[in-house]
Design an enzyme around this catalytic site. Structure first.
Site, PDB file in Angstrom:
ATOM      1  N   SER A  90      67.498  47.641   1.426  1.00  0.00           N
ATOM      2  CA  SER A  90      67.309  48.867   2.288  1.00  0.00           C
ATOM      3  C   SER A  90      65.943  48.399   2.992  1.00  0.00           C
ATOM      4  O   SER A  90      65.529  47.664   2.807  1.00  0.00           O
ATOM      5  CB  SER A  90      66.670  49.904   1.181  1.00  0.00           C
ATOM      6  OG  SER A  90      65.929  49.619   0.742  1.00  0.00           O
ATOM      7  N   LYS A  91      65.925  49.870   4.306  1.00  0.00           N
ATOM      8  CA  LYS A  91      65.080  49.562   5.238  1.00  0.00           C
ATOM      9  C   LYS A  91      63.667  49.143   4.088  1.00  0.00           C
ATOM     10  O   LYS A  91      62.673  48.429   4.923  1.00  0.00           O
ATOM     11  CB  LYS A  91      65.286  50.499   5.686  1.00  0.00           C
ATOM     12  CG  LYS A  91      64.521  51.301   6.526  1.00  0.00           C
ATOM     13  CD  LYS A  91      64.104  52.191   8.204  1.00  0.00           C
ATOM     14  CE  LYS A  91      62.740  51.390   8.644  1.00  0.00           C
ATOM     15  NZ  LYS A  91      62.203  53.012   8.439  1.00  0.00           N
TER      16      LYS A  91
END
Ligand code: GLU
Length: 518
Positions: free
Chosen positions: A275-276
């Site tokens: 994920s970011k």
């Protein structure tokens, strides 16, 4: 007849492209180019609520940076790129501009009995959901509930026909067949079967904005654009039964594309989707280019972090695909030759930040000194360093190329070749700048200053070492004292290399400075 390979990357402009998205685009591109086919970029922007300004431009720019250039689609300035002949016009490539196309297809499905009009308001659906949830059930608009809802299947014809005229908030929903096993084939996962009993009646088209939803637009456009293979992320696998049924309902099964669903990119520890936030937390980029969102929050990008696009493309290709042998370094052209969907793994691919850096280091080693110098000159300028010739910078680059992972490392590795050290690493000074060492080192400095030959590494290195050895002085300690004077620390390039570059006068100045300071 064998059809020409045509694949598409179909991003929704809802934000910056994650590196997993770039990988999807890359695999599509490689697949198309290997087969002499077309690679198309189609912008799926029918969901106006999730539209993010600037996202489309970002996506195209990111792909361009990687060398993933479409045969058809939109370019970074928003213009149409098209190779198709007039006989097969495929433009426009932005679904919002294709708006008038979709309604007839949705209505065709209603006429064929594959879809129906639904008139339930958001409040009515909310109430139904609440009622079912209170009874411990979950609500889906589908085979078990549709006859109790307001639609053209449950209502008398005269009634729904009137609503069709007078209301502007109805939708067209797919009528999911009951208890059917949909048999599907995936080029990566093999044969998959799903029973329709758990699937809902998805909205295909909305009268309110006269726009299709993703499912309808995606199938219609893949058909009209003559797409032969759909290669996309595995988050779309649950939609595959519906997509199969839509092809069937339209009567397009003959030309239905083949599907390949790519596994996810996983966090470095293998636990869950990359994920970011992992990037921010663990210190690596997850986006190809830097992105600044509407709140002004900045997400770092591979480009701005100093990765070469070739290295980024190479590392992405290897996340989920392997060539079946030990080769790890591939140019884009080599990837086009070597790629195959058969060698794409079914399981998730774990991201490894150290490996990403390794790729960049390998590409940096292969770059020409001229190219690296071009990249380093602006860095020097940004440090306020002026007055050095290109030839000088090239010499520096030649010496440190092997030691760096990024061009920005050049400065950390050897800023002392441009500016004299003003401070000395304390622990190195304590260890080496002792009287018994520096008195000898200063004699060696005198020897260097008295050296009459031309100052080159080849001329200087041998006599310098010979001088220390013949006096039986401790080589390491003496050299580290000199390095302290020249570098400010006891690590760095060889003395002869440094002296050759900075020259006799600067050498003398640095010796005087350390004498006066320590
Ligand atoms: N617009 C979809 C996305 O954003 C495309 C899915 C597909 O390739 O079918 O991922």
């Amino acid at each position: 007849m064998e059809r020409k390979t045509r694949v598409r990357f179909a991003p929704s402009p809802t934000g910056p492209l994650h590196m997993g998205g770039v990988r999807t685009a890359l695999y599509n591109y490689l697949f198309a180019k290997q087969r002499g086919g077309d690679f198309i970029i189609r912008i799926e922007d029918t969901d106006s609520q999730r539209f993010v300004p600037g996202a489309e431009k970002y996506i195209i720019e990111a792909l361009n940076w990687c060398g993933i250039v479409p045969d058809e689609g939109v370019d970074a300035s928003g213009n149409v790129v098209e190779t198709a002949s007039e006989r097969h016009p495929h433009a426009p490539y932005r679904q919002s501009q294709r708006k008038p196309i979709y309604r007839q297809y949705a209505e065709q499905l209603v006429e064929g009995g594959f879809a129906y009009y639904a008139f339930d308001t958001a409040e009515e659906l909310g109430a139904k959901r609440a009622e079912m949830e209170a009874a411990g059930e979950t609500f889906i608009y589908g085979q078990t509930t549709r006859m109790g809802l307001r639609n053209s299947l449950s209502m008398p014809e005269a009634e729904w026909k009137e609503l069709l005229e007078t209301r502007t908030d109805w939708t067209i929903r797919f009528k999911m067949p009951e208890n059917r096993v949909v048999e599907m084939d995936d080029l990566i996962r093999g044969h998959v079967e799903v029973n329709t009993s758990t699937l809902d009646d998805k909205v295909l088209w909305k009268r309110a904005d006269e726009l299709p939803t993703y499912h309808l637009a995606n199938i219609v456009d893949d058909h009209l654009m003559e797409i032969t293979e759909v290669i996309r992320g595995e988050e779309w696998l649950p939609s595959l039964p519906l997509h199969y049924l839509l092809y069937e309902a339209f009567g397009w099964t003959e030309t239905q594309p083949r599907f390949a669903h790519l596994s996810l990119l996983l966090k470095p520890d293998g636990k869950g989707k990359l994920s970011k936030r992992d990037g921010d937390r663990l210190g690596f980029p997850v986006f190809p280019l830097k992105w600044v969102n509407a709140e002004g929050e900045v997400s770092r990008g591979y480009r701005e972090d100093g990765y070469f696009p070739e290295a980024f493309v190479n590392l992405l290709a290897m996340l989920g695909w392997n060539p079946g042998n030990d080769q790890e370094l591939f140019t884009l052209d080599e990837l086009v030759q070597a790629f195959s969907l058969e060698r794409v793994v079914k399981s998730g691919a774990r991201f490894n930040a150290d490996k990403a850096k390794w790729f960049n280091k390998e590409y940096l080693r292969k770059k020409s000194v001229a190219e690296l110098t071009d990249l380093y000159m602006p860095v020097l300028e940004s440090k306020g360093v002026t007055g050095f010739s290109r030839e000088y910078v090239e010499k520096v680059v030649t010496l440190i190329q092997e030691r760096a992972t990024f061009v920005a490392d050049f400065w950390d590795i050897a800023s002392y070749l441009f500016v004299a050290p003003k401070t000395f690493v304390e622990k190195d000074a304590a260890k080496f700048w002792k009287e018994e060492n520096y008195t000898l080192a200063l004699k060696v400095a005198d020897f260097i200053l008295a050296f009459e030959g031309e100052f080159t590494k080849e001329n200087l290195e041998g006599p310098l070492e010979e001088y220390i050895r013949s006096n039986e002085w401790p080589m390491g300690k003496v050299m580290n004292c000199l390095r302290l004077a020249l570098v400010g620390a006891s690590s760095g390039l060889g003395i002869a290399d440094i002296v050759t570059l900075i020259g006799k006068d600067e050498f003398a100045r640095r010796i005087e400075y350390i004498k006066a300071t320590l």
